[in-house]
Motif scaffolding. Structure first.
Motif, PDB file in Angstrom:
ATOM      1  N   PHE B 324       0.881  -1.169   0.000  1.00 35.86           N
ATOM      2  CA  PHE B 324       0.000   0.000   0.000  1.00 35.86           C
ATOM      3  C   PHE B 324       0.910   1.209   0.000  1.00 35.86           C
ATOM      4  O   PHE B 324       1.727   1.376   0.909  1.00 35.86           O
ATOM      5  CB  PHE B 324      -0.902  -0.022   1.240  1.00 35.86           C
ATOM      6  CG  PHE B 324      -1.848   1.152   1.331  1.00 35.86           C
ATOM      7  CD1 PHE B 324      -2.211   1.898   0.206  1.00 35.86           C
ATOM      8  CD2 PHE B 324      -2.409   1.499   2.554  1.00 35.86           C
ATOM      9  CE1 PHE B 324      -3.091   2.962   0.312  1.00 35.86           C
ATOM     10  CE2 PHE B 324      -3.296   2.564   2.670  1.00 35.86           C
ATOM     11  CZ  PHE B 324      -3.631   3.309   1.540  1.00 35.86           C
ATOM     12  N   ALA B 325       0.789   2.015  -1.074  1.00 36.38           N
ATOM     13  CA  ALA B 325       1.804   3.048  -1.253  1.00 36.38           C
ATOM     14  C   ALA B 325       1.222   4.323  -1.834  1.00 36.38           C
ATOM     15  O   ALA B 325       0.118   4.346  -2.375  1.00 36.38           O
ATOM     16  CB  ALA B 325       2.912   2.530  -2.160  1.00 36.38           C
ATOM     17  N   THR B 326       2.002   5.351  -1.691  1.00 37.53           N
ATOM     18  CA  THR B 326       1.664   6.641  -2.272  1.00 37.53           C
ATOM     19  C   THR B 326       2.738   7.061  -3.259  1.00 37.53           C
ATOM     20  O   THR B 326       2.807   8.223  -3.642  1.00 37.53           O
ATOM     21  CB  THR B 326       1.610   7.710  -1.175  1.00 37.53           C
ATOM     22  OG1 THR B 326       2.925   7.822  -0.613  1.00 37.53           O
ATOM     23  CG2 THR B 326       0.624   7.361  -0.085  1.00 37.53           C
ATOM     24  N   ASN B 327       3.617   6.139  -3.627  1.00 38.25           N
ATOM     25  CA  ASN B 327       4.808   6.555  -4.365  1.00 38.25           C
ATOM     26  C   ASN B 327       5.384   5.419  -5.195  1.00 38.25           C
ATOM     27  O   ASN B 327       4.976   4.259  -5.045  1.00 38.25           O
ATOM     28  CB  ASN B 327       5.865   7.051  -3.374  1.00 38.25           C
ATOM     29  CG  ASN B 327       6.147   6.002  -2.323  1.00 38.25           C
ATOM     30  OD1 ASN B 327       6.721   4.964  -2.625  1.00 38.25           O
ATOM     31  ND2 ASN B 327       5.716   6.243  -1.088  1.00 38.25           N
ATOM     32  N   ASP B 328       6.347   5.744  -6.022  1.00 43.34           N
ATOM     33  CA  ASP B 328       6.975   4.746  -6.900  1.00 43.34           C
ATOM     34  C   ASP B 328       7.895   3.798  -6.145  1.00 43.34           C
ATOM     35  O   ASP B 328       8.055   2.649  -6.524  1.00 43.34           O
ATOM     36  CB  ASP B 328       7.825   5.454  -7.976  1.00 43.34           C
ATOM     37  CG  ASP B 328       6.973   6.332  -8.873  1.00 43.34           C
ATOM     38  OD1 ASP B 328       5.731   6.151  -8.871  1.00 43.34           O
ATOM     39  OD2 ASP B 328       7.542   7.202  -9.556  1.00 43.34           O
ATOM     40  N   ASP B 329       8.492   4.320  -5.080  1.00 45.52           N
ATOM     41  CA  ASP B 329       9.489   3.536  -4.355  1.00 45.52           C
ATOM     42  C   ASP B 329       8.971   2.163  -3.962  1.00 45.52           C
ATOM     43  O   ASP B 329       9.655   1.152  -4.111  1.00 45.52           O
ATOM     44  CB  ASP B 329       9.882   4.277  -3.064  1.00 45.52           C
ATOM     45  CG  ASP B 329      11.219   4.957  -3.214  1.00 45.52           C
ATOM     46  OD1 ASP B 329      11.926   4.646  -4.187  1.00 45.52           O
ATOM     47  OD2 ASP B 329      11.543   5.797  -2.360  1.00 45.52           O
ATOM     48  N   ALA B 330       7.746   2.181  -3.438  1.00 48.56           N
ATOM     49  CA  ALA B 330       7.202   0.937  -2.911  1.00 48.56           C
ATOM     50  C   ALA B 330       7.058  -0.114  -3.998  1.00 48.56           C
ATOM     51  O   ALA B 330       7.112  -1.309  -3.726  1.00 48.56           O
ATOM     52  CB  ALA B 330       5.864   1.208  -2.235  1.00 48.56           C
ATOM     53  N   HIS B 331       6.889   0.338  -5.218  1.00 49.55           N
ATOM     54  CA  HIS B 331       6.761  -0.635  -6.313  1.00 49.55           C
ATOM     55  C   HIS B 331       8.043  -1.443  -6.480  1.00 49.55           C
ATOM     56  O   HIS B 331       8.016  -2.559  -6.977  1.00 49.55           O
ATOM     57  CB  HIS B 331       6.416   0.099  -7.617  1.00 49.55           C
ATOM     58  CG  HIS B 331       5.037   0.712  -7.599  1.00 49.55           C
ATOM     59  ND1 HIS B 331       3.999   0.233  -8.375  1.00 49.55           N
ATOM     60  CD2 HIS B 331       4.514   1.728  -6.882  1.00 49.55           C
ATOM     61  CE1 HIS B 331       2.908   0.966  -8.152  1.00 49.55           C
ATOM     62  NE2 HIS B 331       3.204   1.888  -7.238  1.00 49.55           N
ATOM     63  N   ARG B 332       9.161  -0.860  -6.078  1.00 47.14           N
ATOM     64  CA  ARG B 332      10.423  -1.604  -6.165  1.00 47.14           C
ATOM     65  C   ARG B 332      10.354  -2.857  -5.304  1.00 47.14           C
ATOM     66  O   ARG B 332      10.967  -3.874  -5.613  1.00 47.14           O
ATOM     67  CB  ARG B 332      11.588  -0.732  -5.678  1.00 47.14           C
ATOM     68  CG  ARG B 332      11.751   0.520  -6.512  1.00 47.14           C
ATOM     69  CD  ARG B 332      12.630   1.539  -5.808  1.00 47.14           C
ATOM     70  NE  ARG B 332      14.044   1.168  -5.862  1.00 47.14           N
ATOM     71  CZ  ARG B 332      15.015   1.995  -5.466  1.00 47.14           C
ATOM     72  NH1 ARG B 332      14.729   3.197  -5.009  1.00 47.14           N
ATOM     73  NH2 ARG B 332      16.261   1.613  -5.528  1.00 47.14           N
ATOM     74  N   THR B 333       9.615  -2.725  -4.195  1.00 47.88           N
ATOM     75  CA  THR B 333       9.471  -3.881  -3.315  1.00 47.88           C
ATOM     76  C   THR B 333       8.803  -5.028  -4.076  1.00 47.88           C
ATOM     77  O   THR B 333       9.235  -6.184  -4.004  1.00 47.88           O
ATOM     78  CB  THR B 333       8.633  -3.493  -2.085  1.00 47.88           C
ATOM     79  OG1 THR B 333       9.147  -2.289  -1.544  1.00 47.88           O
ATOM     80  CG2 THR B 333       8.668  -4.582  -1.030  1.00 47.88           C
ATOM     81  N   ALA B 334       7.746  -4.684  -4.806  1.00 51.05           N
ATOM     82  CA  ALA B 334       7.027  -5.713  -5.556  1.00 51.05           C
ATOM     83  C   ALA B 334       7.947  -6.348  -6.577  1.00 51.05           C
ATOM     84  O   ALA B 334       8.025  -7.581  -6.712  1.00 51.05           O
ATOM     85  CB  ALA B 334       5.811  -5.096  -6.230  1.00 51.05           C
ATOM     86  N   VAL B 335       8.676  -5.511  -7.288  1.00 54.49           N
ATOM     87  CA  VAL B 335       9.560  -6.019  -8.328  1.00 54.49           C
ATOM     88  C   VAL B 335      10.627  -6.939  -7.742  1.00 54.49           C
ATOM     89  O   VAL B 335      10.868  -8.053  -8.230  1.00 54.49           O
ATOM     90  CB  VAL B 335      10.211  -4.829  -9.074  1.00 54.49           C
ATOM     91  CG1 VAL B 335      11.277  -5.326 -10.043  1.00 54.49           C
ATOM     92  CG2 VAL B 335       9.154  -4.001  -9.779  1.00 54.49           C
ATOM     93  N   ASP B 336      11.243  -6.460  -6.648  1.00 51.00           N
ATOM     94  CA  ASP B 336      12.323  -7.248  -6.043  1.00 51.00           C
ATOM     95  C   ASP B 336      11.803  -8.580  -5.509  1.00 51.00           C
ATOM     96  O   ASP B 336      12.468  -9.611  -5.616  1.00 51.00           O
ATOM     97  CB  ASP B 336      12.970  -6.459  -4.895  1.00 51.00           C
ATOM     98  CG  ASP B 336      13.734  -5.237  -5.410  1.00 51.00           C
ATOM     99  OD1 ASP B 336      13.770  -5.034  -6.640  1.00 51.00           O
ATOM    100  OD2 ASP B 336      14.288  -4.483  -4.581  1.00 51.00           O
ATOM    101  N   LEU B 337      10.593  -8.552  -4.933  1.00 57.20           N
ATOM    102  CA  LEU B 337      10.028  -9.794  -4.390  1.00 57.20           C
ATOM    103  C   LEU B 337       9.717 -10.771  -5.515  1.00 57.20           C
ATOM    104  O   LEU B 337      10.016 -11.970  -5.417  1.00 57.20           O
ATOM    105  CB  LEU B 337       8.753  -9.491  -3.594  1.00 57.20           C
ATOM    106  CG  LEU B 337       8.941  -8.816  -2.237  1.00 57.20           C
ATOM    107  CD1 LEU B 337       7.595  -8.355  -1.686  1.00 57.20           C
ATOM    108  CD2 LEU B 337       9.609  -9.764  -1.244  1.00 57.20           C
ATOM    109  N   MET B 338       9.140 -10.226  -6.560  1.00 56.28           N
ATOM    110  CA  MET B 338       8.770 -11.115  -7.669  1.00 56.28           C
ATOM    111  C   MET B 338       9.991 -11.738  -8.301  1.00 56.28           C
ATOM    112  O   MET B 338       9.961 -12.892  -8.734  1.00 56.28           O
ATOM    113  CB  MET B 338       7.942 -10.341  -8.686  1.00 56.28           C
ATOM    114  CG  MET B 338       6.553 -10.039  -8.134  1.00 56.28           C
ATOM    115  SD  MET B 338       5.555  -9.071  -9.260  1.00 56.28           S
ATOM    116  CE  MET B 338       5.125 -10.288 -10.474  1.00 56.28           C
ATOM    117  N   ALA B 339      11.074 -10.967  -8.310  1.00 54.29           N
ATOM    118  CA  ALA B 339      12.318 -11.505  -8.864  1.00 54.29           C
ATOM    119  C   ALA B 339      12.784 -12.720  -8.077  1.00 54.29           C
ATOM    120  O   ALA B 339      13.536 -13.543  -8.576  1.00 54.29           O
ATOM    121  CB  ALA B 339      13.399 -10.420  -8.858  1.00 54.29           C
ATOM    122  N   CYS B 340      12.351 -12.816  -6.833  1.00 59.78           N
ATOM    123  CA  CYS B 340      12.714 -13.967  -6.007  1.00 59.78           C
ATOM    124  C   CYS B 340      11.592 -14.997  -5.984  1.00 59.78           C
ATOM    125  O   CYS B 340      11.605 -15.922  -5.166  1.00 59.78           O
ATOM    126  CB  CYS B 340      13.012 -13.529  -4.580  1.00 59.78           C
ATOM    127  SG  CYS B 340      14.378 -12.415  -4.466  1.00 59.78           S
TER     128      CYS B 340
END
Lengths: 184, 976, 416, 90
Positions: B324-340
């Motif tokens: 749950f985010a208000t910004n682009d940064d948090a999307h990095r979390t999704a990307v990094d997790l999916m990469a794993c």
């Protein structure tokens, strides 16, 4: 007749060594405080030079060498160590025998500054506090005098009555530094 | 859950530890939090007020929830952040602030009635009946409150303090700090680089990001090597700079031995006092939580923390992650997790125009409006496109943007400034002299920007130091700033937490505003917002925004936020290091100490010194028996006592006499060489400062004695008078307290004893009363003073301190052969009371020379310190209480010091109070108790009987007022 | 609105939407009978007692910041009546009695907790000095108990009785001493004064004191001129600047005192304990934080923040006295500005200007004085005669020598 | 806080003790009590801003120092030996 036996300030508790660092007590011989009277600083210094081949040191400095040294010890005051100061200097300066007032230690070894960093607020970085430099400051909560005698050695003076506390605190610092080194 | 191959832990080194008695395994490099998460433990603590189940929120020192007790027995430390504590073999951690097991905390009953426990409810109730506060309400509240528990036992561990000095202190070792340190070192400065965690690199270790084409962590390694190569950088890891103080002084806490099983000598922590000529603050930023309904469940954590656990520790906090985010940064979390290979069940982004960075469900313009899961998150409810939807998830990462870590810039009263561009506060310019903030801590969020600002800040510091500026190349890095749009509160059913640790919700802030607590300070104090262990690091900005909204003001006009030192909590044992046990103050030992101990004397502190209380002899079972015997022995034969603790000041120079005339009330210029005189010293305000004897050793040479207690104060006073009032006087003085061991030899056989030791005998001609001179004692040059503090024929003999031990032993041995011996402080005190001599019991700082009957000692012929002020009407006259002696009327068991004096028929109340008793003793010489005290108009009441009342000791008795001199008022013994 | 447990229940059931503002936010009127400069604890208490005891309600309290933003919200919350000298003795005794009914009087729970204060002593001489003080306390009608070392050990077993540098000989125990919730005291007085019609005006800085023919006529403020028949200065921490507006110099120098609080901890320290050989005192708040402090930072300052050296001394004293607190972590430190008077005691007096009153010089002891300071100051302002509990608190006592030097340190301001 | 002692150099505050305003340098000559003495001992401007006060370098060279400081920021603007300042004032 029985004679009075002299005792050194740290008798029985020094020397010791911790992980290559040593703490020893020095017998520097007579200690005389020299405080030139108004307008007599040059004359007093000249007299000392004639007597012992050294000048009265400037603030935060020492003069002479081991065995016959003068260390600046405060505003308008120096202590002459190792040589008896001629009573003829009395006309130029207040001379006071302090031979028994101080405990003098030599702390030596690699990383000596790390030990002292636990004890004094002085900046003893070798680039700042060089050989022959002197400072009056604190060792723990005690008034003390520090003199760097080499790259890895300091002479430290504290009041005689506090010698035990000083030795204890230096020892604790030495052990803590050693324990850190062992960890690394 | 551990992701193989990820993280910076050492997978080869397994570490066993326990939490709440359960054994777990982690790896070297794990924190307690990462290791517990890896083991699937999500419930880690209970909140302060509602005792709600809590899990880990962050991956850093700002953690508000996962606070634990670590260690056992006396070594237990409460409120340890599991996010900071590194695991080590045998580490034992326990959850805290619970009644019963963590999962079934009985106090969680509070959570059923939040409306009755709203902000400030306790100010409105618990008032009746009055006595119930201390007896019932307060004990119950206290037991429920608090977090972890102290063991109540003495700290068993070593802590230390140290000083460090540098040209430039760099605080933080992310991209900004590393570039600043490198620039500073290449510019020739001595640098300290302080990093809070165990590894340098900051956020670069928590992100999947490249610099100069290298993975961030590799780039960090290269810079560290370059730093080491300069030989100018002191790298301090596990070191948090905690405070900024004046003139470039910084406090810093180093965790030295908290991550290992070290030896006893290894400090747990070191508190550094760093003096830095310049400093660069590169402390980064902290991610902002989001306030949405029921946002506090275990499993809800910061989005950046999710990335930190993944990249630093190889740990994922859930199997089905949402964001749950208000910004682009948090999307990095999704990307990094999916990469794993982790399932990302959705990213809810409050911005309608949000774009997905990868292949995951994106709910643009959505909000999380509810959560489920009592002890761990199981489901979230979102509102998206006007519809509600439930998503099963066991980990929700949230991000409301970032707050610059500007805390240090507030430590000198700097007030942060609102920056609309980053919708956050940034440091006020030059808030701390010599400290330059750079990078994320001043709102620069891109890695490229941070690298450049690190260089710039270091150059600014180098310029201030007058150093050369090195040529620096700025490494290539991302310039993304993670664009954010603020969202301060998500409306919905249920409480939205702001201050997790203190259980402050958005409703509490609104209630404060409703009740007129509209200034930020009022709101904080009323709701306790920001007062918890994290000191508002996570919540202050959000709370301020909600207050602004509730009061209809914009954020900058509502106020600002400030932070006080320390940045992170610091163990009392660290800042107070060295003082435990004997280390609080130096111990001063007289040369006779060992000899006194050999004779069985109990040694008692006297200021910093130790002095013998009494010298028990066989058959004596109480101190009084020894004391009485010592007094009688001394008065009848001879006693010996070490008086070296008295201050001794050597005074020389042409104007020595004039100087003494100025500092003493009485004349010393008229004192003959070879004579001693009693002197009285006043403070400039006219009250008695100290007294003592001063001997004239030569025409321009005196030696002054002070009391033991006032020696330091007198020395400072003399320096003041000479330097600030009379620099015209050509005089020099120096303490010789340490040079001379000095012993009093007291009693009718004192001269006989001395003559057995002196190389040339003395007599009444050569050493009359108050005479002084050089002597030779057993071949040693010493000084002899014929002075008395007992009323007896007495001397003080001084020798260089190295001979003190030997001389003392000789004196005592010789005294014993003459029917005398050593006496201690108790006997000394009795004898001086018998003779009416004062000590600081009498001259307590409020007493004037008039009070002690010495106003005639203030010479009319000269000015002296304190003379004008002593003439004020309040300092003399009948209203003053003056020194008197007291003796019992009839059979009196004891007199007590500290008792007050009244007319015999008056009630013992304040309005009837006529005086007080300062010193008492049983006088073996007189066979009864005697006392000294102060009585209103006392000298005119000699012979009167008054009532002595000591409520505290249950003493009420009649006493007769008499002269304070109880024995030998004519002084015949002194001159004998 | 009357506060009670019943009210908390009632409001709770309706979502807490019914709570009324604790005080109004009035605009300043053109004229008041009394203007009080300073909306701290003492100023608010003065307004409260002027209204309650003397029927004066046309009063404004002018506060340049927010109510209770000065030392009343920055202290270590100790409440005691354990002074030894006439003047202080009756004054603090009077204050403690007011404390003892304060919650009921104000209808506000200030959490006055009479958990006792133990002043430790460490030598025979110190014991006798404490006995003298304790006897003065009993003479005054207050309570004091002299405890020996074993009694201390029973009451506060966690002290270091065996290794510490200056062994504990005993303690002077003051059972009625204790603590209170500092902010609540300001808020309670504010609410009480407001409800009696006093205007509490925040963000209103006094910039001048208007005097005509030796008589005060009003003040200039950042929100305009306000006429007043009487003006009462009550601005601890800025006493010198306020008095300077009236052309006065005070026997005061302002310094910093730091205070400290730890993270929340389960109950461990049940009384207030003070150390006799260094400056250290400690109690535990109801929230669980250990609240402690020591001596002032010693130098003149208005920065309201201290330096490390003073802080270290305080924590070192704590470590030698009670090493069990070593594992507690200091969470926050802050500084207050102490108006140190020349004898360490306060001033409540008229000035040479008719209608202008001074209340100043509270040093580091103003919190416990709050009720009596307000009460006696109100009495003086209303009647132009000193209250019987504050007859010695005169401005001219330094000149005459009738000082109240509790610490026995003399005229140097920072030594008290 | 750090103070640059004219003799010893830049030193930590813990080596110094503070006394009070430079008023203390101007000891009145009156042998009896007078308003000048009341001012000397008690009354202070107590400025929020630049002031000059006396410090003692007790753990250093034992010099009394006259320090020009700002009481609101703790900036130290100038340090002199008090004895020199006193001689300058006569």
């Amino acid at each position: 007749m029985v004679r009075l036996i002299a005792k050194s300030p740290s008798e029985g508790i020094l020397p010791f060594e911790v992980n290559g660092l040593t703490l020893v007590e020095l017998d520097v011989g007579p200690i005389t405080s020299v405080a030139p009277f108004d307008g007599q600083a040059v004359a007093a210094s000249d007299r000392l030079r004639a007597l012992a081949g050294m000048e009265l040191p400037k603030p935060n400095r020492s003069s002479g060498r081991e065995g016959a040294r003068a260390v600046w010890s405060g505003a308008g005051q120096a202590m002459v160590l190792g040589v008896a100061v001629d009573a003829a200097m009395r006309q130029h300066a207040a001379l006071t025998d302090q031979s028994d007032a101080w405990a003098v230690f030599r702390l030596e070894g690699q990383g000596v500054e790390d030990v002292l960093a636990r004890l004094t607020p002085l900046d003893l970085n070798p680039g700042v506090f060089k050989r022959g430099h002197v400072a009056r400051s604190l060792l723990g909560h005690m008034s003390a005098l520090f003199l760097r005698v080499s790259g890895e050695a300091f002479e430290i003076m504290v009041f005689r009555s506090m010698a035990r506390t000083a030795v204890h605190e230096i020892e604790v610092a030495m052990k803590a530094v050693a324990a850190r080194k062992a960890l690394a | 859950m551990r992701i193989e191959g990820k993280g910076r832990i050492d997978a080869a080194e397994q570490i066993r530890f326990s939490f709440d008695g359960q054994r777990y395994t982690g790896f070297k490099g794990d924190t307690l939090a990462s290791a517990l998460l890896a083991n699937g433990v999500r419930l880690m603590g209970r909140s302060f007020k509602y005792h709600r189940p809590r899990g880990v929120l962050t991956a850093g020192a700002e953690e508000p929830n996962a606070l634990m007790e670590v260690g056992r027995g006396a070594a237990k430390v409460p409120n340890v952040r599991a996010t900071v504590q590194e695991v080590y073999a045998g580490l034992e951690a326990h959850s805290q602030n619970r009644m019963g097991p963590l999962a079934y905390d009985l106090l969680s009953v509070n959570d059923l009635f939040p409306n009755f426990l709203s902000a400030g409810f306790y100010y409105k109730t618990f008032m009746w009946p009055r006595a119930f506060w201390e007896r019932l309400y307060e004990p119950v509240i206290r037991r429920a409150a608090g977090l972890g528990a102290l063991s109540g036992r003495h700290n068993p561990d070593h802590y230390e303090k140290a000083f460090a000095h540098c040209d430039i202190l760099v605080i933080g070792s992310g991209p900004t700090g590393l570039m600043a340190a490198l620039t500073a070192a290449l510019g020739g400065a001595d640098v300290i680089l302080a990093e809070e965690t165990n590894e340098f690199g900051g956020r670069l270790l928590s992100e999947d990001e490249e610099i100069d084409g290298q993975p961030g962590a590799d780039w960090v390694g290269g810079i560290l090597a370059a730093l080491r190569e300069t030989g100018r950088v002191r790298l301090m890891s596990r070191t948090t700079v905690t405070g900024a103080y004046d003139q470039g002084t910084y406090g810093a806490l180093e965790r030295v031995g908290l991550h290992v099983n070290g030896p006893a000598e290894l400090p747990k922590e070191c508190f550094w006092r760093i003096h830095a000529r310049q400093a660069v603050l590169a402390a980064g930023a902290l991610e902002r939580p989001l306030a949405f309904p029921m946002n506090d469940r275990p499993g809800i954590m910061m989005a950046s923390a999710v990335r930190s656990y993944l990249h630093r520790y190889g740990v994922v906090a859930g199997r089905k992650v949402t964001l749950f985010a208000t910004n682009d940064d948090a999307h990095r979390t999704a990307v990094d997790l999916m990469a794993c290979g982790i399932d990302v069940a959705g990213v809810v982004d409050s911005r309608p125009d949000a774009k997905a960075l990868g292949d995951y469900p994106l709910y643009a313009g959505g909000e999380v409006i509810g959560t489920k899961g009592r002890k761990a998150l199981s489901e979230i409810t979102i509102r998206h496109n006007g519809a509600e939807q439930k998503i099963a998830t066991d980990c929700l990462g949230m991000s409301g943007g970032w707050n610059p870590t500007l805390h240090m810039t507030c430590h000198m009263n700097g007030r942060p400034v609102w920056n609309e561009e980053i919708t956050g506060f940034v440091p006020a310019p030059d808030a701390v002299p010599g400290l330059t903030p750079a990078g994320a801590c001043q709102g620069t969020y891109s890695t490229a920007g941070c690298l450049a600002e690190g260089v710039e800040a270091a150059k600014r510091a180098l310029t201030a130091l007058g150093g050369k500026l090195p040529e620096m190349e700025i490494p290539q890095a991302s310039d993304a700033v993670g664009g954010s749009k603020p969202l301060w509160l998500v409306k919905g059913k249920g409480r939205a937490w702001l201050d997790f640790a203190n259980d402050v919700t958005s409703k509490d802030i609104k209630l404060a505003a409703q009740e007129a607590f509209t200034s930020v300070e009022h709101m904080k104090r009323y709701t306790t917002q920001g007062m918890a262990p994290d000191q508002g690091k996570n919540s202050n900005i959000g709370a301020l925004a909600i207050l602004a909204d509730a009061t209809g003001r914009a954020i900058p006009e509502t106020g600002t936020t400030t932070y006080r030192p320390p940045y992170v909590p610091v163990s009392i044992a660290a800042i107070g290091a060295g003082a435990q046990g004997q280390g609080f103050a130096p111990e001063r030992f007289t040369t006779s100490h060992d000899a006194s101990v050999d004779r069985g004397a109990p040694m008692v502190p006297a200021g910093l010194w130790y002095r013998p209380s009494y010298f028990p002899r066989p058959g004596e079972t109480t101190w009084r028996q020894a004391c009485d015997r010592e007094v009688t022995m001394t008065r009848n034969a001879v006693g010996v006592c070490d008086v070296s603790t008295l201050g001794k000041i050597d005074i020389q120079g042409p104007d020595a006499a004039a100087f003494l005339d100025f500092v003493y009330t009485n004349m010393f210029s008229t004192l003959k060489v070879g004579k001693v005189r009693y002197g009285l010293m006043l403070r400039e305000d006219g009250h008695v400062m100290d007294d003592g004897t001063t001997a004239r050793l030569g025409e321009s040479h005196y030696v002054m004695t002070t009391t033991t207690a006032a020696a330091g104060e007198v020395m400072k006073h003399l320096d003041f008078v000479q330097q600030c009032h009379r620099p015209d006087l050509n005089v020099r003085f120096i303490s010789v307290t340490e040079q001379w061991a000095q012993f009093s030899v007291v009693g009718p056989k004192s001269r006989e004893l001395l003559n057995g030791l002196l190389d040339a005998p003395i007599d009444n001609e050569s050493f009359p009363y108050m005479g002084c001179g050089d002597v030779s004692v057993m071949g040693v040059q010493g000084r002899l003073f014929r002075i008395s503090f007992s009323g007896e024929h007495a001397y003080e003999i001084a020798v260089p301190a190295r001979y003190g031990d030997a001389l003392y032993r000789q004196l005592v041995t010789q005294a014993e052969t003459l029917g005398g011996g050593a006496y201690g402080m108790e006997a000394l005190n009795v004898m001086r009371i018998e003779k009416g001599f004062i000590t600081h019991s009498e001259i307590d700082g409020r007493v004037t020379c008039f009070d002690i009957g010495m106003d005639r000692m203030v010479s009319a012929k000269k000015m002296c310190v304190g003379k004008p002020a002593a003439q004020r009407e309040g300092l003399k006259g009948k209203h003053r209480q003056q020194l008197i002696g007291l003796k019992p009327v009839g059979a009196v068991k004891e007199l007590t010091a500290g008792a007050h004096l009244f007319e015999t028929d008056a009630a013992p109340t304040r309005v009837n109070d006529l005086g007080y008793v300062t010193s008492v003793a049983f006088s073996p010489t007189l066979g009864h108790f005697i006392g000294l005290g102060f009585l209103q108009d006392g000298p005119n009441r000699v012979g009167d009987v008054v009532k002595l009342v000591d409520h505290l000791r249950g003493v009420e008795t009649r006493v007769e007022i008499c002269s304070p001199v109880f024995i030998d008022p004519e002084g015949e013994r002194l001159r004998g | 609105m009357r506060y009670s447990g019943w009210q908390v229940l009632k409001q709770g059931l309706t979502g807490n939407r019914g709570w009324k503002p604790a005080w109004r936010d009035p605009a300043p009127k053109a004229e008041y009978d009394v203007v009080i400069i300073g909306g701290g604890g003492h100023g608010l208490a003065t307004a409260y007692y002027l209204a309650k005891e003397h029927g004066l309600t046309n009063i404004a309290v002018l506060e340049k910041g927010y109510l209770g933003g000065g030392n009343v919200g920055r202290n270590t919350t100790i409440v005691r009546a354990n002074y030894g000298l006439p003047g202080n003795s009756e004054f603090y005794s009077h204050s403690l009695k007011l404390w003892e009914g304060l919650e009921q009087d104000l209808n506000y729970n200030v959490m006055h907790s009479q958990r006792g204060i133990l002043n430790l002593f460490h030598s025979d001489g110190q014991r006798d000095a404490y006995a003298r003080r304790g006897n003065a306390m009993v003479n005054q009608g207050d309570d004091a108990i002299l405890m020996d070392r074993e009694a201390c050990r029973r009451m506060v077993p966690y002290l270091d009785y065996d290794q510490t540098r200056f062994p504990v000989f005993g303690g002077l125990y003051h059972p009625r001493g204790g603590t209170a919730r500092h902010d609540a005291v300001a808020w309670g007085y504010a609410r009480g004064a407001d409800s009696r019609g006093v205007d509490l005006i925040q963000k209103c800085e006094v910039t001048g004191i208007d005097v005509e023919n030796g008589k005060v006529i009003g003040v200039q403020t950042s929100r305009g001129a306000i006429r007043a028949k009487k003006v009462a200065m009550c601005a601890a921490g800025r006493s010198g600047q306020v008095a300077a507006m009236a052309g006065m110099r005070l026997p005061i120098e302002s310094t910093v005192l730091q205070a400290f609080v730890t993270e929340g901890l389960k109950p461990v320290i049940d009384t207030v304990v003070t150390y006799g050989m260094g400056h250290f005192y400690i109690s535990q708040s109801d929230k669980g934080g250990l609240v402690f402090g020591g001596d002032i930072d010693f130098y003149a300052s208005y920065a309201a923040r201290g330096n490390l050296h003073a802080a270290e001394h305080v924590l070192e004293a704590g470590m030698t006295l009670m090493p069990m607190i070593g594992k507690a972590k200091m969470l926050r430190s802050w500084g207050g500005i102490m108006d140190m008077s020349s004898d360490g005691s306060p001033i409540i007096d008229k000035t040479h200007i008719d209608g202008l009153y001074v209340n100043a010089g509270w040093c580091y002891g103003g919190f416990k004085a709050t009720p009596a300071s307000g009460h006696c100051y109100a009495h003086l302002i209303a009647t132009d005669r000193p209250h019987e509990a504050a007859t010695r608190h005169r401005l001219d006592r330094f000149n005459t020598g009738f000082v109240m030097d509790e610490e026995a340190k003399g005229s140097q301001h920072n030594l008290h | 806080m750090r103070i640059k002692c004219p003799l010893c150099g830049d030193r930590d505050q813990r080596e110094f003790t503070y006394m009070g305003h430079e008023t203390y340098l101007d000891r009145p000559a009156d042998e009896g009590w007078s308003p000048a003495w009341d001012t000397y001992l008690h009354l202070r401007d107590n400025p929020a801003g630049v002031t000059r006060d006396l410090w003692y370098h007790g753990a250093g060279c034992t010099s009394w120092l006259l320090v020009e400081r700002d009481t609101t920021t703790h900036d130290i603007l100038r340090v002199d030996l008090a004895r020199d300042a006193k001689r300058g004032r006569g």
